[in-house]
Write a protein that holds these residues in place. Structure first.
Motif, PDB file in Angstrom:
ATOM      1  N   ILE A 199       0.917  -1.029  -0.083  1.00 33.39           N
ATOM      2  CA  ILE A 199       0.008   0.058  -0.147  1.00 33.39           C
ATOM      3  C   ILE A 199       0.991   1.288  -0.069  1.00 33.39           C
ATOM      4  CG2 ILE A 199      -0.202   0.256   2.458  1.00 33.39           C
ATOM      5  CD1 ILE A 199      -3.209   0.571   0.047  1.00 33.39           C
ATOM      6  N   LYS A 200       0.281   2.338  -0.708  1.00 39.35           N
ATOM      7  CA  LYS A 200       1.007   3.721  -0.658  1.00 39.35           C
ATOM      8  C   LYS A 200       1.048   4.297   0.686  1.00 39.35           C
ATOM      9  CE  LYS A 200      -0.149   4.251  -5.652  1.00 39.35           C
ATOM     10  NZ  LYS A 200      -0.956   5.078  -6.580  1.00 39.35           N
ATOM     11  N   GLN A 204       0.200  10.150   0.755  1.00 37.18           N
ATOM     12  CA  GLN A 204       0.314   9.932  -0.884  1.00 37.18           C
ATOM     13  C   GLN A 204      -1.355   9.558  -1.394  1.00 37.18           C
ATOM     14  OE1 GLN A 204       3.218   7.522  -2.884  1.00 37.18           O
ATOM     15  NE2 GLN A 204       2.208   7.381  -4.535  1.00 37.18           N
ATOM     16  N   LEU A 205      -1.712   8.845  -0.643  1.00 31.47           N
ATOM     17  CA  LEU A 205      -3.097   8.348  -1.035  1.00 31.47           C
ATOM     18  C   LEU A 205      -4.245   9.541  -0.800  1.00 31.47           C
ATOM     19  CD1 LEU A 205      -3.268   4.859   0.776  1.00 31.47           C
ATOM     20  CD2 LEU A 205      -3.268   4.976  -1.631  1.00 31.47           C
ATOM     21  N   GLU A 208      -3.829  11.960  -3.747  1.00 35.43           N
ATOM     22  CA  GLU A 208      -4.251  11.361  -4.987  1.00 35.43           C
ATOM     23  C   GLU A 208      -5.738  11.920  -4.880  1.00 35.43           C
ATOM     24  OE1 GLU A 208      -2.990   7.479  -5.258  1.00 35.43           O
ATOM     25  OE2 GLU A 208      -1.116   7.810  -5.798  1.00 35.43           O
ATOM     26  N   LYS A 210      -8.007  10.346  -2.721  1.00 34.14           N
ATOM     27  CA  LYS A 210      -8.570   9.221  -2.126  1.00 34.14           C
ATOM     28  C   LYS A 210      -9.457   9.561  -0.934  1.00 34.14           C
ATOM     29  CE  LYS A 210      -6.992   5.715  -4.720  1.00 34.14           C
ATOM     30  NZ  LYS A 210      -5.848   6.501  -5.613  1.00 34.14           N
ATOM     31  N   ASP A 214     -12.541   5.133  -0.076  1.00 35.00           N
ATOM     32  CA  ASP A 214     -11.401   4.642  -1.263  1.00 35.00           C
ATOM     33  C   ASP A 214     -10.403   3.870  -0.461  1.00 35.00           C
ATOM     34  OD1 ASP A 214     -12.996   5.854  -3.255  1.00 35.00           O
ATOM     35  OD2 ASP A 214     -11.732   7.683  -3.387  1.00 35.00           O
ATOM     36  N   ILE A 215      -9.645   4.350   0.235  1.00 40.66           N
ATOM     37  CA  ILE A 215      -8.633   3.722   0.778  1.00 40.66           C
ATOM     38  C   ILE A 215      -9.002   2.309   1.550  1.00 40.66           C
ATOM     39  CG2 ILE A 215      -6.813   4.071   3.010  1.00 40.66           C
ATOM     40  CD1 ILE A 215      -7.381   7.142   2.671  1.00 40.66           C
ATOM     41  N   GLU A 218      -9.415  -0.017  -1.359  1.00 42.38           N
ATOM     42  CA  GLU A 218      -8.159  -0.326  -1.980  1.00 42.38           C
ATOM     43  C   GLU A 218      -7.431  -1.427  -1.070  1.00 42.38           C
ATOM     44  OE1 GLU A 218      -3.893   2.010  -3.612  1.00 42.38           O
ATOM     45  OE2 GLU A 218      -6.078   2.847  -3.772  1.00 42.38           O
TER      46      GLU A 218
END
Length: 288
Positions: A199-200, A204-205, A208, A210, A214-215, A218
């Motif tokens: 996972i990033k 960063q998420l 982007e 998110k 969304d997180i 993912e």
């Protein structure tokens, strides 16, 4: 957009998860305490975690306190949260400044140094429950991951992040907590570990675009994620003149009489929100 926390389950209730976005909350505490970027990052991470952990509590009057005492230049932090994700907090040294880390990021670990993390849960019993662990990195997310495993015996993955703009405003803040329930299948554990290892970073998420949904999707979308609850989280201080009066009264009759003899009013400052309360001599007299 309002800050909020979502709670979900996955893998037939073998996994529980929380994710949050807290930019407004962290920006507000930065403005209240006029914190440096590194102090904002540290306090913001701890407050983000406290909000999610607060929603784990069941009693409506339960109170969670996260406290870090450390030997680094930040000196310490205290944050509280209730089950409705109302959060408040302060840092002892809000002016701390340090060079960036080797990765070019705010060096929260060096700001904290060595110390102890205390998790205090006041559930209305005679004594609150207190769990403590030593800081393992000072980065806060890793320290809470270690706390959950060693003190609560709940295998967990914690990610927390605060991304600052160059003008010292908060660009993004948020995090997630993923926890395994007892008797989770080994296959689920292995798949989750693999997912988390790729996972990033949370900032960063968020950068982007998110959302908390969304997180979690993912990370847990392949595990049958179900979102169960959405809770607004915000900065909220419950200080009041009544609470201040009660606190001053607790110092005892003799000390209050001494203050009255000096003829000067008492000024009390709230650590959490910075509000000042003044008790005049006649008000002190009424206490007696």
């Amino acid at each position: 957009m309002k800050d909020y926390i979502i709670r979900g389950t996955a893998a037939n209730n073998q996994i529980r998860a929380f994710a949050s976005t807290t930019r407004n909350l962290v920006e507000e505490v930065k403005n209240i305490h006029n914190t440096s970027p590194i102090a904002t990052a540290a306090l913001g991470r701890l407050m983000t975690a406290a909000g999610m952990m607060g929603t784990m509590m069941k009693g409506t009057k339960d109170l969670l306190t996260l406290q870090i005492k450390c030997d680094g230049p930040i000196k310490g932090l205290t944050v509280t949260a209730d089950p409705n994700a109302n959060v408040k907090g302060y840092v002892i040294n809000p002016d701390v400044m340090l060079p960036p880390s080797d990765k070019g990021k705010l060096d929260v670990g060096k700001a904290l140094g060595l110390g102890v993390l205390s998790v205090i849960r006041d559930m209305g019993l005679r004594e609150p429950y207190i769990g403590q662990t030593h800081l393992v990195s000072g980065e806060i997310a890793e320290d809470l991951t270690y706390y959950f495993v060693t003190s609560d015996q709940v295998p967990s993955s914690v990610a927390l992040g605060v991304l600052m703009n160059k003008d010292n405003t908060v660009k993004h803040a948020g995090g997630f907590i993923i926890q395994l329930m007892p008797n989770t299948d080994e296959e689920v554990i292995d798949r989750l570990q693999e997912k988390l290892s790729n996972i990033k970073p949370i900032t960063q998420l968020l950068d982007e675009g998110k959302t908390p949904e969304d997180i979690l999707e993912e990370i847990l979308g392949d595990f049958g994620l179900e979102i169960m609850e959405n809770t607004e989280t915000k900065y909220s201080c419950n200080c009041s003149i009544e609470r201040v009066t009660k606190a001053v009264a607790s110092i005892g009759r003799k000390d209050i009489e001494e203050i009255i003899k000096e003829g000067k009013p008492i000024e009390v400052n709230c650590h959490f929100c910075g509000k000042n309360y003044v008790l005049e001599i006649d008000e002190l007299g009424k206490m007696l």
